[in-house]
Design a protein around this motif. Structure first.
Motif, PDB file in Angstrom:
ATOM      1  N   GLN A 123       0.827  -1.213   0.000  1.00 46.33           N
ATOM      2  CA  GLN A 123       0.000   0.000   0.000  1.00 46.33           C
ATOM      3  C   GLN A 123       0.860   1.262   0.000  1.00 46.33           C
ATOM      4  OE1 GLN A 123      -3.380   0.303  -0.327  1.00 46.33           O
ATOM      5  NE2 GLN A 123      -2.939   2.492  -0.477  1.00 46.33           N
ATOM      6  N   ARG A 124       2.010   1.221   0.647  1.00 43.49           N
ATOM      7  CA  ARG A 124       2.887   2.394   0.689  1.00 43.49           C
ATOM      8  C   ARG A 124       3.334   2.795  -0.720  1.00 43.49           C
ATOM      9  NH1 ARG A 124       5.352   3.809   5.596  1.00 43.49           N
ATOM     10  NH2 ARG A 124       3.783   3.567   7.241  1.00 43.49           N
ATOM     11  N   LEU A 125       3.546   1.814  -1.601  1.00 43.26           N
ATOM     12  CA  LEU A 125       3.912   2.145  -2.980  1.00 43.26           C
ATOM     13  C   LEU A 125       2.707   2.666  -3.747  1.00 43.26           C
ATOM     14  CD1 LEU A 125       6.358  -0.744  -3.971  1.00 43.26           C
ATOM     15  CD2 LEU A 125       6.880   1.534  -3.066  1.00 43.26           C
ATOM     16  N   GLN A 126       1.522   2.143  -3.455  1.00 42.37           N
ATOM     17  CA  GLN A 126       0.322   2.665  -4.104  1.00 42.37           C
ATOM     18  C   GLN A 126       0.069   4.110  -3.700  1.00 42.37           C
ATOM     19  OE1 GLN A 126      -1.500   1.347  -6.544  1.00 42.37           O
ATOM     20  NE2 GLN A 126      -2.509   3.352  -6.569  1.00 42.37           N
ATOM     21  N   ASP A 127       0.410   4.441  -2.466  1.00 49.36           N
ATOM     22  CA  ASP A 127       0.249   5.820  -2.001  1.00 49.36           C
ATOM     23  C   ASP A 127       1.087   6.788  -2.827  1.00 49.36           C
ATOM     24  OD1 ASP A 127      -1.458   4.881  -0.039  1.00 49.36           O
ATOM     25  OD2 ASP A 127       0.067   4.888   1.542  1.00 49.36           O
ATOM     26  N   LYS A 128       2.135   6.279  -3.470  1.00 50.52           N
ATOM     27  CA  LYS A 128       2.991   7.092  -4.336  1.00 50.52           C
ATOM     28  C   LYS A 128       2.565   7.015  -5.809  1.00 50.52           C
ATOM     29  CE  LYS A 128       7.026   6.180  -1.383  1.00 50.52           C
ATOM     30  NZ  LYS A 128       8.394   5.588  -1.350  1.00 50.52           N
ATOM     31  N   GLY A 130       1.578   3.856  -7.254  1.00 56.25           N
ATOM     32  CA  GLY A 130       1.561   2.461  -7.675  1.00 56.25           C
ATOM     33  C   GLY A 130       2.209   2.263  -9.031  1.00 56.25           C
ATOM     34  N   TRP A 131       1.594   1.418  -9.857  1.00 55.12           N
ATOM     35  CA  TRP A 131       2.169   1.105 -11.164  1.00 55.12           C
ATOM     36  C   TRP A 131       2.086   2.270 -12.128  1.00 55.12           C
ATOM     37  CZ3 TRP A 131       5.344  -2.778 -11.727  1.00 55.12           C
ATOM     38  CH2 TRP A 131       5.264  -3.849 -10.836  1.00 55.12           C
ATOM     39  N   LYS A 132       1.317   3.284 -11.808  1.00 55.55           N
ATOM     40  CA  LYS A 132       1.266   4.480 -12.657  1.00 55.55           C
ATOM     41  C   LYS A 132       2.541   5.315 -12.522  1.00 55.55           C
ATOM     42  CE  LYS A 132      -1.573   8.553 -13.640  1.00 55.55           C
ATOM     43  NZ  LYS A 132      -2.728   9.373 -13.206  1.00 55.55           N
ATOM     44  N   ASN A 133       3.214   5.197 -11.396  1.00 52.77           N
ATOM     45  CA  ASN A 133       4.414   5.976 -11.094  1.00 52.77           C
ATOM     46  C   ASN A 133       5.652   5.231 -11.600  1.00 52.77           C
ATOM     47  OD1 ASN A 133       6.531   7.396  -9.990  1.00 52.77           O
ATOM     48  ND2 ASN A 133       5.790   7.300  -7.882  1.00 52.77           N
ATOM     49  N   ALA A 170      -8.105  -4.662 -14.640  1.00 51.71           N
ATOM     50  CA  ALA A 170      -9.139  -4.654 -13.609  1.00 51.71           C
ATOM     51  C   ALA A 170      -8.844  -3.647 -12.506  1.00 51.71           C
ATOM     52  CB  ALA A 170      -9.290  -6.050 -13.010  1.00 51.71           C
ATOM     53  N   GLY A 171      -7.545  -3.395 -12.236  1.00 46.35           N
ATOM     54  CA  GLY A 171      -7.184  -2.533 -11.111  1.00 46.35           C
ATOM     55  C   GLY A 171      -6.962  -1.081 -11.440  1.00 46.35           C
ATOM     56  N   TYR A 172      -6.551  -0.796 -12.689  1.00 44.43           N
ATOM     57  CA  TYR A 172      -6.202   0.581 -13.058  1.00 44.43           C
ATOM     58  C   TYR A 172      -7.018   1.122 -14.235  1.00 44.43           C
ATOM     59  CZ  TYR A 172      -2.098   0.402  -9.992  1.00 44.43           C
ATOM     60  OH  TYR A 172      -1.262   0.315  -8.901  1.00 44.43           O
TER      61      TYR A 172
END
Length: 437
Positions: A123-128, A130-133, A170-172
């Protein structure tokens, strides 16, 4: 020569769907831990905090797999159990858990396979972002290096990322899976970064000699509703999205812009050198297929210009997931991948059927018998198919569908979590005993 000489049967499980113990022994939160806390996102209002409790019952599950006669135990690593914040300090208790799983597999006589990522981003990476970053490229590279340094001496076979198109789609894009993001920009950035990260992860693992490293791709048979121009073009677009975007860049073919104009949007996130860096000669391809979809042209649908024709309207067998039951897809995709490179080893790294608790397990047995018929045909053609890793061992947490769909060949009692072999497991055990090598 016997059809199944040098052919191997195994099983696949995933951390977020089985481990439970979601905050035990220093583990950090993953996007699925967060997503399932918002229980309205899950159809049966459940979560994966306990799941099948593989974290505490791994010996029992490995023993069951061995008793059935399976030779490979493929499991995924929870990134946030190794790195609670996604990067930085390593959680040694997480390392110890996976070493225990690996060691018990080896002791029990079943070969451990590792999947480095099966959808549960910290979750800490998603807060930044996630895969979009794009910064996640370095995070994933570092994470894979840690796994290599701690587990590669005992584990030879590795799958990098499981089903990128489903994970990101499904997620993004649709927002129905964690982290619940939507939109074409989220999708375009995230799919490119995930594919690029996987290419980087391959290079990291191959720094260790004698590792066998591949990927697992989701494949869906796509057919047009009619033979008219609109429906056939729509089928080409959806096929390019579902079955080519996550494959052809690695082969040096780039994104399929001609058939899928949507993929041009990905180019906004392609930096100098990316397409060359994507070229990756995986040691094997893992093929994962469950269903067939029929599509027709729909100019009013943004980006895709296509819509699905419901399996129920087509009057075909439908699983509890709402998918057409289509075991013939395994043969179709094995033959299709063989056309990319006839010499490349192939695995059916997932296949299975979801039933309800009430349905007779004979339907699952019939499904696997049909898969076997297709496997025999491709082996007769000399295609380099190495084995099947069935989905899955124990009925588990099936993402946004919760615990209602039952993919397992072993039943889990809801209250006690006790395991019981289903008819499929009993049939498979007898079948594997009777195979003439």
């Amino acid at each position: 020569m016997d059809d199944f000489e040098n052919f191997t049967w195994g099983v696949t499980i995933a951390a977020a769907q089985t481990e439970g113990a979601y905050l035990a022994d220093g583990k950090g939160m993953s996007i699925w831990d967060t997503f399932t806390q918002k229980s309205r996102r899950i159809k049966d209002r459940s979560n994966n905090q306990i799941a099948t409790d593989f974290y505490h019952r791994y010996k029992e599950d490995i023993d069951l797999a061995v008793d059935i006669g399976l030779k490979i135990f493929r499991f995924s690593i929870s990134w946030s159990r190794i790195l609670p914040d996604g990067s930085g300090k390593i959680n040694q208790r997480g390392i110890a858990f996976y070493n225990n799983v690996i060691d018990y597999c080896l002791k029990a006589g079943i070969e451990p396979w590792i999947t480095t990522y099966h959808w549960d981003l910290p979750q800490r990476l998603q807060d930044k972002g996630g895969w979009k970053n794009r910064e996640i490229l370095l995070d994933y590279e570092n994470y894979v290096a840690i796994l290599r340094d701690h587990f590669a001496d005992k584990v030879k076979n590795w799958i990098l990322i499981n089903e990128a198109i489903v994970c990101i789609g499904a997620g993004y894009f649709l927002g129905i899976h964690a982290p619940g993001k939507r939109g074409i920009r989220n999708f375009s950035a995230s799919i490119h970064h995930m594919l690029l990260a996987q290419a980087m992860g391959f290079k990291v693992l191959k720094e260790k000699e004698n590792l066998n490293v591949g990927t697992a791709v989701s494949c869906t048979k796509i057919e047009p509703f009619t033979n008219n121009f609109s429906d056939k073009k729509a089928a080409d677009r959806i096929d390019a999205l579902m079955n080519r975007v996550c494959i052809e860049p690695y082969l040096g073919l780039g994104y399929p812009e001609k058939e899928l104009p949507l993929s041009k949007r990905i180019k906004k996130f392609v930096q100098e050198g990316d397409m060359e860096a994507l070229k990756t000669d995986f040691d094997f391809w893992g093929i994962q297929t469950y269903a067939r979809e029929v599509v027709k042209g729909a100019w009013y649908i943004p980006y895709l210009g296509a819509m699905l024709v419901s399996p129920k309207k087509r009057e075909v067998p439908v699983s509890i997931m709402g998918w057409e039951t289509y075991p013939h897809g395994t043969q179709y995709f094995v033959e299709r991948f063989a056309r990319y490179d006839p010499k490349k080893p192939l695995w059916l790294s997932e296949c299975g059927i979801a039933l309800s608790q009430e349905e007779d397990d004979q339907e699952r047995i019939a499904y696997y018998k049909d898969v076997i018929k297709g496997v025999k045909k491709v082996l007769h053609k000399g295609i380099h198919l190495k084995g099947i890793l069935i989905w899955t061992l124990v009925d588990n947490f099936e993402w946004a569908e919760g615990y209602v769909p039952k993919f397992g060949i072993i039943k889990m009692e809801e209250n006690t979590l006790n395991r019981k072999m289903k008819k499929t497991a009993i049939w498979l055990k007898e079948y594997l005993l009777n195979i003439k090598l």
